[in-house]
Design a protein around this motif. Sequence first.
Motif, PDB file in Angstrom:
ATOM      1  N   GLY A   1       0.770  -1.232   0.000  1.00  0.00           N
ATOM      2  CA  GLY A   1       0.000   0.000   0.000  1.00  0.00           C
ATOM      3  C   GLY A   1       0.807   1.290   0.000  1.00  0.00           C
ATOM      4  O   GLY A   1       0.303   2.334   0.401  1.00  0.00           O
ATOM      5  N   PHE A   2       2.045   1.234  -0.443  1.00  0.00           N
ATOM      6  CA  PHE A   2       2.828   2.479  -0.532  1.00  0.00           C
ATOM      7  C   PHE A   2       2.524   3.206  -1.839  1.00  0.00           C
ATOM      8  O   PHE A   2       2.437   2.567  -2.889  1.00  0.00           O
ATOM      9  N   PRO A   3       2.396   4.540  -1.792  1.00  0.00           N
ATOM     10  CA  PRO A   3       2.465   5.284  -3.043  1.00  0.00           C
ATOM     11  C   PRO A   3       3.828   5.031  -3.693  1.00  0.00           C
ATOM     12  O   PRO A   3       4.828   4.945  -2.985  1.00  0.00           O
ATOM     13  N   MET A   4       3.810   4.885  -5.021  1.00  0.00           N
ATOM     14  CA  MET A   4       5.075   4.541  -5.700  1.00  0.00           C
ATOM     15  C   MET A   4       5.391   5.527  -6.813  1.00  0.00           C
ATOM     16  O   MET A   4       4.560   5.826  -7.657  1.00  0.00           O
ATOM     17  N   VAL A   5       6.618   6.008  -6.772  1.00  0.00           N
ATOM     18  CA  VAL A   5       7.162   6.787  -7.877  1.00  0.00           C
ATOM     19  C   VAL A   5       8.119   5.860  -8.621  1.00  0.00           C
ATOM     20  O   VAL A   5       8.984   5.256  -8.005  1.00  0.00           O
ATOM     21  N   MET A   6       7.917   5.723  -9.922  1.00  0.00           N
ATOM     22  CA  MET A   6       8.932   5.023 -10.705  1.00  0.00           C
ATOM     23  C   MET A   6       9.830   6.067 -11.329  1.00  0.00           C
ATOM     24  O   MET A   6       9.364   7.068 -11.861  1.00  0.00           O
ATOM     25  N   ASN A   7      11.127   5.835 -11.210  1.00  0.00           N
ATOM     26  CA  ASN A   7      12.097   6.754 -11.783  1.00  0.00           C
ATOM     27  C   ASN A   7      12.879   6.037 -12.866  1.00  0.00           C
ATOM     28  O   ASN A   7      13.290   4.891 -12.686  1.00  0.00           O
ATOM     29  N   CYS A   8      13.042   6.694 -13.988  1.00  0.00           N
ATOM     30  CA  CYS A   8      13.901   6.130 -15.027  1.00  0.00           C
ATOM     31  C   CYS A   8      14.757   7.259 -15.606  1.00  0.00           C
ATOM     32  O   CYS A   8      14.229   8.271 -16.069  1.00  0.00           O
ATOM     33  N   VAL A   9      16.055   7.096 -15.519  1.00  0.00           N
ATOM     34  CA  VAL A   9      16.961   8.071 -16.131  1.00  0.00           C
ATOM     35  C   VAL A   9      16.975   7.788 -17.635  1.00  0.00           C
ATOM     36  O   VAL A   9      17.107   6.637 -18.057  1.00  0.00           O
ATOM     37  N   VAL A  10      16.784   8.828 -18.429  1.00  0.00           N
ATOM     38  CA  VAL A  10      16.723   8.626 -19.885  1.00  0.00           C
ATOM     39  C   VAL A  10      17.884   9.326 -20.587  1.00  0.00           C
ATOM     40  O   VAL A  10      18.405  10.338 -20.118  1.00  0.00           O
ATOM     41  N   HIS A  11      18.258   8.746 -21.730  1.00  0.00           N
ATOM     42  CA  HIS A  11      19.452   9.161 -22.479  1.00  0.00           C
ATOM     43  C   HIS A  11      19.368   8.509 -23.849  1.00  0.00           C
ATOM     44  O   HIS A  11      18.355   7.864 -24.182  1.00  0.00           O
ATOM     45  N   ARG A  12      20.443   8.629 -24.601  1.00  0.00           N
ATOM     46  CA  ARG A  12      20.417   8.150 -25.985  1.00  0.00           C
ATOM     47  C   ARG A  12      19.953   6.693 -26.095  1.00  0.00           C
ATOM     48  O   ARG A  12      19.239   6.328 -27.018  1.00  0.00           O
ATOM     49  N   MET A  13      20.353   5.865 -25.117  1.00  0.00           N
ATOM     50  CA  MET A  13      20.130   4.434 -25.282  1.00  0.00           C
ATOM     51  C   MET A  13      18.721   3.978 -24.922  1.00  0.00           C
ATOM     52  O   MET A  13      18.367   2.841 -25.209  1.00  0.00           O
ATOM     53  N   ASN A  14      17.938   4.843 -24.274  1.00  0.00           N
ATOM     54  CA  ASN A  14      16.568   4.398 -23.961  1.00  0.00           C
ATOM     55  C   ASN A  14      15.481   5.443 -24.245  1.00  0.00           C
ATOM     56  O   ASN A  14      14.306   5.169 -24.026  1.00  0.00           O
ATOM     57  N   LEU A  15      15.867   6.618 -24.747  1.00  0.00           N
ATOM     58  CA  LEU A  15      14.837   7.642 -24.998  1.00  0.00           C
ATOM     59  C   LEU A  15      13.802   7.170 -26.007  1.00  0.00           C
ATOM     60  O   LEU A  15      12.635   7.526 -25.930  1.00  0.00           O
ATOM     61  N   ASP A  16      14.241   6.347 -26.952  1.00  0.00           N
ATOM     62  CA  ASP A  16      13.282   5.854 -27.944  1.00  0.00           C
ATOM     63  C   ASP A  16      12.318   4.828 -27.356  1.00  0.00           C
ATOM     64  O   ASP A  16      11.369   4.423 -28.007  1.00  0.00           O
ATOM     65  N   HIS A  17      12.574   4.393 -26.121  1.00  0.00           N
ATOM     66  CA  HIS A  17      11.666   3.444 -25.452  1.00  0.00           C
ATOM     67  C   HIS A  17      10.672   4.166 -24.549  1.00  0.00           C
ATOM     68  O   HIS A  17      10.004   3.521 -23.743  1.00  0.00           O
ATOM     69  N   VAL A  18      10.597   5.492 -24.653  1.00  0.00           N
ATOM     70  CA  VAL A  18       9.880   6.235 -23.614  1.00  0.00           C
ATOM     71  C   VAL A  18       8.407   5.795 -23.492  1.00  0.00           C
ATOM     72  O   VAL A  18       7.870   5.700 -22.394  1.00  0.00           O
ATOM     73  N   GLY A  19       7.803   5.456 -24.627  1.00  0.00           N
ATOM     74  CA  GLY A  19       6.420   4.966 -24.590  1.00  0.00           C
ATOM     75  C   GLY A  19       6.314   3.651 -23.821  1.00  0.00           C
ATOM     76  O   GLY A  19       5.378   3.441 -23.037  1.00  0.00           O
TER      77      GLY A  19
END
Lengths: 373, 92
Positions: free
Chosen positions: A143-161
């Motif tokens: 039951g914790f509120p959850m923030v997901m964090n993802c650092v984005v850069h050249r290698m994963n920006l195209d996966h943003v969706g």
Amino acid sequence: MITPPLWLVAELTYTCPLHCVFCSNPVDFAAQGPELSTADWIRVLREARALGAVQLGLTGGEPLSRKDLEELVSEAHGLGYYINLITSGAGLSEKRIKALKYAGLDHIQLSFQDSTRQMNDFLSSTRTFDLKRRAAALIKEHGFPMVMNCVVHRMNLDHVGLIIDLAADIGAEFLELANTQYYGWALLNRDQLMPDKEQLVRAEAIVAERRKSLGSRLRILFVVPDYFEGRPKRCMNGWGSTILCVNPAGTALPCQAAKMLPGMDFPSVRDASVREIWYDSAGFNRFRGEDWMPQPCRSCPERTIDLGGCRCQAYQLTGDVGATDPVCDKSPDHGIVLAAVAAAAQKPLLFRTPGNSRALIDAGPPATRGSAQ
Amino acid sequence: MSKGSVLHAHQPKIARLYRLQWEEAQQAHVLLFPEGLVKLNASAGEILRRCDGVRTTAEIIAELEIAFAAKNLAPDVDAFLEQAVAKGWVES
């Protein structure tokens, strides 16, 4: 006037099982002194709370590496902090999450490095994707509120969706898509991590579209990539204005990266009270207000918005701690940033696809394209 | 959030992800949530601390009008609550 701190960032340890290429921890973390003891941290929590701090970020490194984490959470809860655990998920067992809930932890920020196991595990140099999924399930289950964090850069920006899909799938209430900020390890890897402008534009369009369709179900923060913005960020909401960081060895800092700045006096919580450090230390007072500002900041109408930008970035890029943040296009040093973006604009890997093949055919004979034949 | 989304029969309450707290050092109410906090001005604090899921919007307005010896606070309170709902602070 010096306002009291609102936010205590407690870097409990530099120990971390992950080895992320974009980590903002100092590159000399292996040479830091011994960690603060439980009693030291409890004193820091009390003193900072008495001063006015109310948000508490427990971070590192991996804060779950500290065996006294539950004890610190319990103390912080009793003091009235709103407590955020910032974790990779490594070490988050059923037993520990129950203990953390009981101790009064308020919410959890869980990092992923990508939406795919392959890229997540590659970027962190660990097999951690599956354990992160399990950690996410535990966080929801308890039951914790959850923030997901993802650092984005050249290698994963195209996966943003796909990263947004993952956040929705694991039930995160917030998703922080943090464009890489170039400090610590990320600065060393800048040429490999810097996206190109088109990639950013595509990612921003996807974020805008998904914000609309997801509405309040998942709130998406998109931390802007300041190298591309032409204006600096209002770093830490102003030096010594809101945020107090304490590093694992006990050095008190206006931001987690500021230890790198030369010629600064940042006291240790082992030697001084939090009150003395916040109000009286030379380090915390050095960049408060506007008197320190050089031109073009000093006469700039936007100086009250960005406060001259980031001191660490100014130092890293110009060698001068007191310079205008060179990401500002009014800075005389802005060319350094443009050059860094240009230098990083390598050609992407070209995959063997019919589309790429047709583009190559249209581009003409291969003789001009390198060593083939 | 469309205009008129705040009805006076609603019983607004602070949303699950948020915590409202009086802070002595700041002499202000603060709204705490994952990733941030908002230091509230006095009137925002007075409205939000009454959003307990029990009082109706009409009751909140009436209470504020008595507490601050003011008349016709409904438009201001409605406008604020509408914003607060849009920001996700309040569930109405």
